[in-house]
Write a protein that holds these residues in place. Sequence first.
Motif, PDB file in Angstrom:
ATOM      1  N   GLU B  17       0.850  -1.132   0.361  1.00 40.82           N
ATOM      2  CA  GLU B  17      -0.038  -0.066   0.146  1.00 40.82           C
ATOM      3  C   GLU B  17       0.706   1.347   0.014  1.00 40.82           C
ATOM      4  N   PRO B  18       0.377   2.315  -0.684  1.00 51.30           N
ATOM      5  CA  PRO B  18       1.240   3.588  -0.638  1.00 51.30           C
ATOM      6  C   PRO B  18       0.884   4.223   0.693  1.00 51.30           C
ATOM      7  N   ARG B  20       0.039   6.783   3.109  1.00 58.29           N
ATOM      8  CA  ARG B  20      -0.785   7.956   3.117  1.00 58.29           C
ATOM      9  C   ARG B  20      -0.718   8.971   3.868  1.00 58.29           C
ATOM     10  N   LEU B  92      -2.389   1.297   6.156  1.00 59.60           N
ATOM     11  CA  LEU B  92      -3.025   0.178   6.430  1.00 59.60           C
ATOM     12  C   LEU B  92      -2.855  -0.898   5.656  1.00 59.60           C
TER      13      LEU B  92
END
Lengths: 572, 178
Positions: B17-18, B20, B92
């Motif tokens: 996931e990038p 954030r 997450l």
Amino acid sequence: MPSPSSSPTEPNPSVPDAASAPDPSSTDDSADDLSSNEADPAAATLGAIHEPQRLHPLTLLLRVGASLPALLVILLPILRNPGSTENLTSLVLGVLYGLFALPAILLQYWRFSYRITPKQIVIQSGVLNRKNRSIPIERVQNTQIERNLVARMLGLAKVKIETAGSSSTEGSLEYVHQGEARKIRQVVRSFQRESADAEADATDEDEADVETLLDMSLRRVLLSGAFRFSLLYLAVIFSVLELFNPETLIQRFIRADRLDWLTEVMFSHPALAIFASVLVAVILGWISGIAVHLARYYDFQLWLDGDKLRKRHGLFTVTEGTIPLDKVQTLILRTNPLMRAFGWYELKVQTIGINVEEQGHRVIAPFAGGDRLLELARRVRTFELPDSFANVSPLTIRRRFFRYTAVLTALLLPTVYFWPVGWPYLGGVALPWWGFGLVPLTLGWALLQYRNHEYAASEDGFYIRRGVVSHYLWIVPVEKFHVFHATASIFQRRLGLKTLFVDTAGAATFAYPEVIDVPADEADAQFNTLYQRFKALYRSRVEAATGAPDTRLDPDERPRLPTDESIGEPSE
Amino acid sequence: MEAPASDAALADVAAGEPVRSLDPSIRTIWMIKMAGASTILFLPALFYDLTHLFSPNAWLPFGVLSGGVLVAATLYCLAWPRLRYQSWGFALRPEEIYMEHGVLKHVRTVVPLRRIQHVDVSQDLIEREFALGRLVVHTAGSRSSDVVIPGLPLPDAEEIRDKIKRFILEDPLIEEPV
């Protein structure tokens, strides 16, 4: 919130048992009995204490006895000068005490009851505010039996029940009969075992697999005390001075003229006097260290009982406790320079369900030789001590040196600035200037800290050595890793360093296994490795539990933040 | 400020996931809170200046102390929220929460979802005005017994909470989180 069930699987701690009847206060017991009877009628309810039990009647005597000092304080004026008219208030207070405190003790006793079902321990208490506390059996970390001197004379014992969610004792039965205390512990343990591994068959005999791990003789306890120092004697001296006037004390026991030569010597040879008082302080500290150790660890015994450690020790207050092996988070080996010189170590384990006095750390072996202790530690948790430890970056010496010097300067400069003219000057400058003579010592201290700080990340855990005065070795098993931190302060970033910390449950807040000043790349790599090991371990466990590879969530079901693409789509 | 999650050494942990950022309006919230705290500092300085206005042997000329505090506080309130916002990043991931924050002291934290005891979403008065929430993650660890991610849009925070909850509930390992 301190509650026995803080895990998300049991969302409501106030309701004793989620599966039980809607009105828990009246019917949970019967519901429990029913369900457990269905499950295993013969074994599960064996030994359960279904009827609400009262504490031992002698408790009343002890409690009244404990409240007597208060009465003494109230009645002190009367005792001092009987017959005075000003005593009326204290007399009234004394009567009020008789009218309220004694019935309160009686009522408290009357309204306190406990029972133990296969699922939970229920303690009801309170006169005006009724409290109904239920502690799920599987949450109980430790049942500790304590017997102080009076309780031992009366054959009583105090049972403390500790759980994971709370930082203090969750339930306390004060006091029950000694045999009853042992029975309670037995019952709790057998219920725990049943719920933990119902299919495991080798739980028949309790005493069969008990093995003594450590049994300290009186000589060993005394020896271990000799390696410790305690400042307890200061407290004794102060409390004696609080109660008695020192002058009358001297007059009564020693004639003042015998002390004259002493004061003469003290005034004529100040250096000698300082030396002598230091010597006396050391000797007193040494003796009280022995006394404290003797009182605490007299007859120290440690057993391995199946999957639990049991220990018993104490001279006046005998403490008995159990520590489930799987609740042991971290092993801590500790030693001080004196002990180290002779090869003695102390072994503590970090548990959660913290006993406040021991700050989450329980001493498993107060005093044993290095090899013996490692062997003992391996019985608690298997581990392979790495052959080689890695040093942290030598730049830590620089950083620490600058840091300590800065602190020293910050302390000294104001005193130098505000030093009054009349105060002592040495060599033409104010006395605090000489404090900067300590700067080389800070360098030495920083060097020692570097020398005594090592770490090793191996397959089975994370090993950290630290401490100049007290040497610590932390053994943190992979399976107990909790939260991973890598931090870099502004000064550390300048030197390209990082601090690595793997948090564990119930870790102490003062001495904890941080690896300070690892080179940044190395720290990131270790951080990664440690987390991958943790992940791999739990992946394999999940596979073993479900028989399916990978994690239990399908890729599209895995938690995912709404990124820009997915925001418009329906989430489920 | 370094860009979040760019280290090669963290490739594994930081993969997927990038990372954030927080909701930008958290800067305003921080600014309001810091301004409130600075006022408490500023008032005694102002008080000192006013009471020493006509004092013949004033320690400092009039206005220097309160002015200095005012300038410092303004700079702090303007710059600090930005810096803090820039340093914040989180993600997450399937099995963990990854986060980094800290202006003076960079902190990088990985909280395995398995270790989470429970999750709260909380909101104070100011945050409610901006419809932001705070995700509070409780673990049994000592230093990190609650990990806080501030400044999430409330629906996002609740969604993350629900996902974490589901992860915990669906965990096939029957063991206590401790």
